[in-house]
Design a protein around this motif. Structure first.
Motif, PDB file in Angstrom:
ATOM      1  N   HIS A 179       0.842  -1.188   0.000  1.00 31.81           N
ATOM      2  CA  HIS A 179       0.000   0.000   0.000  1.00 31.81           C
ATOM      3  C   HIS A 179       0.873   1.231   0.000  1.00 31.81           C
ATOM      4  O   HIS A 179       2.034   1.174   0.411  1.00 31.81           O
ATOM      5  CB  HIS A 179      -0.937   0.006   1.205  1.00 31.81           C
ATOM      6  CG  HIS A 179      -2.135  -0.843   0.952  1.00 31.81           C
ATOM      7  ND1 HIS A 179      -3.068  -0.515   0.007  1.00 31.81           N
ATOM      8  CD2 HIS A 179      -2.508  -2.034   1.465  1.00 31.81           C
ATOM      9  CE1 HIS A 179      -3.980  -1.462  -0.042  1.00 31.81           C
ATOM     10  NE2 HIS A 179      -3.665  -2.409   0.826  1.00 31.81           N
ATOM     11  N   SER A 180       0.308   2.323  -0.444  1.00 32.20           N
ATOM     12  CA  SER A 180       1.056   3.573  -0.447  1.00 32.20           C
ATOM     13  C   SER A 180       1.327   3.983   0.997  1.00 32.20           C
ATOM     14  O   SER A 180       0.409   4.004   1.818  1.00 32.20           O
ATOM     15  CB  SER A 180       0.241   4.665  -1.139  1.00 32.20           C
ATOM     16  OG  SER A 180       0.012   4.278  -2.469  1.00 32.20           O
ATOM     17  N   CYS A 283       5.755   4.932  -1.951  1.00 35.22           N
ATOM     18  CA  CYS A 283       4.509   5.452  -2.538  1.00 35.22           C
ATOM     19  C   CYS A 283       4.831   5.913  -3.956  1.00 35.22           C
ATOM     20  O   CYS A 283       5.912   6.437  -4.217  1.00 35.22           O
ATOM     21  CB  CYS A 283       3.977   6.632  -1.716  1.00 35.22           C
ATOM     22  SG  CYS A 283       2.451   7.329  -2.394  1.00 35.22           S
ATOM     23  N   TRP A 284       3.913   5.674  -4.847  1.00 34.66           N
ATOM     24  CA  TRP A 284       4.060   6.073  -6.259  1.00 34.66           C
ATOM     25  C   TRP A 284       3.756   7.568  -6.336  1.00 34.66           C
ATOM     26  O   TRP A 284       2.592   7.955  -6.370  1.00 34.66           O
ATOM     27  CB  TRP A 284       3.077   5.241  -7.069  1.00 34.66           C
ATOM     28  CG  TRP A 284       3.014   5.446  -8.549  1.00 34.66           C
ATOM     29  CD1 TRP A 284       3.195   6.583  -9.268  1.00 34.66           C
ATOM     30  CD2 TRP A 284       2.691   4.415  -9.506  1.00 34.66           C
ATOM     31  NE1 TRP A 284       3.014   6.340 -10.606  1.00 34.66           N
ATOM     32  CE2 TRP A 284       2.699   5.022 -10.782  1.00 34.66           C
ATOM     33  CE3 TRP A 284       2.392   3.058  -9.421  1.00 34.66           C
ATOM     34  CZ2 TRP A 284       2.409   4.302 -11.940  1.00 34.66           C
ATOM     35  CZ3 TRP A 284       2.096   2.356 -10.580  1.00 34.66           C
ATOM     36  CH2 TRP A 284       2.120   2.970 -11.822  1.00 34.66           C
ATOM     37  N   TYR A 285       4.773   8.428  -6.306  1.00 33.33           N
ATOM     38  CA  TYR A 285       4.557   9.874  -6.403  1.00 33.33           C
ATOM     39  C   TYR A 285       4.786  10.309  -7.837  1.00 33.33           C
ATOM     40  O   TYR A 285       5.926  10.488  -8.273  1.00 33.33           O
ATOM     41  CB  TYR A 285       5.524  10.639  -5.487  1.00 33.33           C
ATOM     42  CG  TYR A 285       5.174  10.542  -4.021  1.00 33.33           C
ATOM     43  CD1 TYR A 285       4.006  11.112  -3.526  1.00 33.33           C
ATOM     44  CD2 TYR A 285       6.018   9.884  -3.130  1.00 33.33           C
ATOM     45  CE1 TYR A 285       3.678  11.033  -2.187  1.00 33.33           C
ATOM     46  CE2 TYR A 285       5.699   9.802  -1.778  1.00 33.33           C
ATOM     47  CZ  TYR A 285       4.521  10.378  -1.320  1.00 33.33           C
ATOM     48  OH  TYR A 285       4.203  10.292   0.006  1.00 33.33           O
ATOM     49  N   PRO A 327      -6.109   1.977   1.889  1.00 34.18           N
ATOM     50  CA  PRO A 327      -7.398   2.570   1.516  1.00 34.18           C
ATOM     51  C   PRO A 327      -8.408   1.453   1.242  1.00 34.18           C
ATOM     52  O   PRO A 327      -8.013   0.297   1.042  1.00 34.18           O
ATOM     53  CB  PRO A 327      -7.072   3.307   0.225  1.00 34.18           C
ATOM     54  CG  PRO A 327      -5.980   2.492  -0.389  1.00 34.18           C
ATOM     55  CD  PRO A 327      -5.190   1.906   0.746  1.00 34.18           C
TER      56      PRO A 327
HETATM   57  C1  LIG Z   1      -0.136   7.034 -11.829  1.00 37.55           C
HETATM   58  C2  LIG Z   1      -0.172   7.215 -10.340  1.00 37.55           C
HETATM   59  C3  LIG Z   1       0.188   8.432  -9.796  1.00 37.55           C
HETATM   60  C4  LIG Z   1       0.202   8.607  -8.410  1.00 37.55           C
HETATM   61  N1  LIG Z   1       0.635   9.800  -7.896  1.00 37.55           N
HETATM   62  C5  LIG Z   1       0.564  10.004  -6.561  1.00 37.55           C
HETATM   63  C6  LIG Z   1       0.982  11.239  -6.010  1.00 37.55           C
HETATM   64  O1  LIG Z   1       1.434  12.135  -6.697  1.00 37.55           O
HETATM   65  N2  LIG Z   1       0.891  11.409  -4.666  1.00 37.55           N
HETATM   66  C7  LIG Z   1       0.414  10.440  -3.848  1.00 37.55           C
HETATM   67  O2  LIG Z   1       0.335  10.659  -2.642  1.00 37.55           O
HETATM   68  N3  LIG Z   1       0.054   9.221  -4.352  1.00 37.55           N
HETATM   69  C8  LIG Z   1       0.093   8.986  -5.677  1.00 37.55           C
HETATM   70  N4  LIG Z   1      -0.260   7.769  -6.189  1.00 37.55           N
HETATM   71  C9  LIG Z   1      -0.660   6.685  -5.290  1.00 37.55           C
HETATM   72  C10 LIG Z   1      -2.191   6.487  -5.301  1.00 37.55           C
HETATM   73  O3  LIG Z   1      -2.818   7.574  -4.676  1.00 37.55           O
HETATM   74  C11 LIG Z   1      -2.498   5.151  -4.570  1.00 37.55           C
HETATM   75  O4  LIG Z   1      -1.904   4.106  -5.274  1.00 37.55           O
HETATM   76  C12 LIG Z   1      -3.989   4.920  -4.455  1.00 37.55           C
HETATM   77  O5  LIG Z   1      -4.565   5.843  -3.594  1.00 37.55           O
HETATM   78  C13 LIG Z   1      -4.298   3.502  -3.953  1.00 37.55           C
HETATM   79  O6  LIG Z   1      -3.691   3.255  -2.713  1.00 37.55           O
HETATM   80  P1  LIG Z   1      -2.681   2.046  -2.492  1.00 37.55           P
HETATM   81  O7  LIG Z   1      -1.434   2.360  -3.283  1.00 37.55           O
HETATM   82  O8  LIG Z   1      -2.418   2.022  -1.024  1.00 37.55           O
HETATM   83  O9  LIG Z   1      -3.334   0.795  -2.985  1.00 37.55           O
HETATM   84  C14 LIG Z   1      -0.224   7.555  -7.560  1.00 37.55           C
HETATM   85  C15 LIG Z   1      -0.562   6.317  -8.124  1.00 37.55           C
HETATM   86  C16 LIG Z   1      -0.526   6.141  -9.492  1.00 37.55           C
HETATM   87  C17 LIG Z   1      -0.857   4.787 -10.067  1.00 37.55           C
END
Ligand SMILES: Cc1cc2nc3c(=O)[nH]c(=O)nc-3n(C[C@H](O)[C@H](O)[C@H](O)COP(=O)(O)O)c2cc1C
Length: 343
Positions: A179-180, A283-285, A327
């Protein structure tokens, strides 16, 4: 084509085959003096000597020897074996002769008695052995002093079906546990080895037409991290002891189709799973650093990234110092069905 054990009379032909293959196929990956030394070494006597303590096979078609390969004990061990001298005539490569040779070697008694088979693989032979299921020894993708990769395969044991099921469960668990993480990180440095493992997982991802449009930079230098953090506004991942930055190049896979976004997305997911697997969080930022502020572009400038690359994502890497808040995900039935939309 038949694969049979070598005879004394074959030593000269096999030596010639090996020498030719070294000169034509391997010379693209090795310096000339190294190839010359190997050619010198592979005399008919050398082949005969190797055949005396290994089980040495040749692939023969219409009386012509097209390939060879041997298996023998790994440093005299009873439960470990090694492949040696696997060569296929350059004119006949791509016909599956190498695969048939290795499959034969893997059925030989030296393979059947072994729990592990090692291969000293040339740079040229690496993709072939990887496709045959050989992994980097101890997970290390490094060349040894002879510029060979050490690869290995653990042969199946009776208890493996259970072991396979357990590792499948672990992998699935890992996917669901990822998870993020947006909390504070512990300050401990991330060993380079772990960063490399994570980046290797990213580079192992599929890419459209294998264009491999994704590149990576790991930053663990505190001074550089400090400079990068200065442009990340609002701050995210600011306590992480390392960052992996994802770069992409918009190269077309074919005609006007560019899969760069899909390529780096696959690489990122692999890395997120690898990060979790080796005990860190991330986390994917992407949204944060690619919006109108062009934070990614500013970071790229600081890191000397050439213009043709875009810095599109930042992955913090470090141990979590706070709780992770998964989430809510929509239920399966709302998003996935069998045979038709909506089930
Ligand atoms: C293309 C992409 C861009 C994202 N950019 C952001 C970001 O800029 N900041 C952030 O806090 N999370 C970012 N995320 C994370 C998502 O918010 C997160 O993966 C989503 O809320 C689902 O939660 P999980 O990763 O815990 O399953 C990004 C995810 C993806 C796939």
């Amino acid at each position: 084509m038949q694969i049979r054990r070598i005879t004394e009379a074959d030593a000269k032909t096999v030596s010639e085959l090996i020498r030719k293959t070294l000169e034509i196929s391997n010379s693209t990956d090795y310096p000339k003096p190294m190839i010359e030394a190997l050619v010198q070494r592979h005399t008919p006597e050398y082949v005969a000597e190797r055949a005396a303590w290994t089980h040495f096979y040749v692939a023969e078609e219409d009386g012509r020897i097209l390939g060879c390969g041997a298996i023998g004990p790994y440093w005299d061990k009873e439960d470990e074996s090694s492949l040696f001298s696997v060569f296929v005539d350059p004119a006949c490569q791509g016909r599956g002769i190498g695969r048939q040779l290795v499959e034969t070697l893997e059925k030989d008694e030296f393979a059947l008695r072994a729990a592990r088979i090692e291969v000293p693989a040339s740079i040229t032979g690496l993709p072939f052995y990887r496709a045959m299921g050989y992994e980097y020894k101890n997970g290390k993708a490094v060349l040894d002093e002879e510029r060979l990769y050490r690869l290995e395969k653990f042969t199946k044991k009776k208890e493996e079906p259970q072991a396979d099921a357990d590792s499948a469960k672990k992998l699935l668990q890992l996917i669901h546990d990822r998870h993020s993480y947006r909390g504070i990180y512990q300050p401990d440095a991330v060993p380079r080895e772990d960063l490399q493992t994570i980046m290797e997982a990213g580079l192992a991802a599929p890419s459209g037409c294998n264009k491999q449009t994704t590149s990576l930079i790991a930053v663990d230098d505190p001074e550089i991290l400090k400079k990068l953090r200065a442009v990340i506004d609002p701050p995210v991942g600011e306590t992480a002891p390392a960052l992996i930055l994802v770069l992409t190049r918009r190269i077309n896979a074919y005609r006007d189709r560019c899969f760069a976004v899909q390529d780096y997305s696959a690489a990122i997911e692999n890395m997120l799973l690898a990060i979790k697997a080796v005990g860190y969080e991330s986390c994917w930022y992407e949204g944060h650093i690619t919006d109108a502020d062009r934070i990614g572009w500013q970071m790229a400038q600081m890191l000397g990234v050439p213009d043709e690359y875009d810095l599109v994502c930042m992955l913090p890497v470090g141990k979590a110092a706070a709780a992770i808040h998964p989430p809510r995900k929509k239920p399966f039935e709302e998003r996935a069905w069998f045979n038709r939309f909506g089930g």
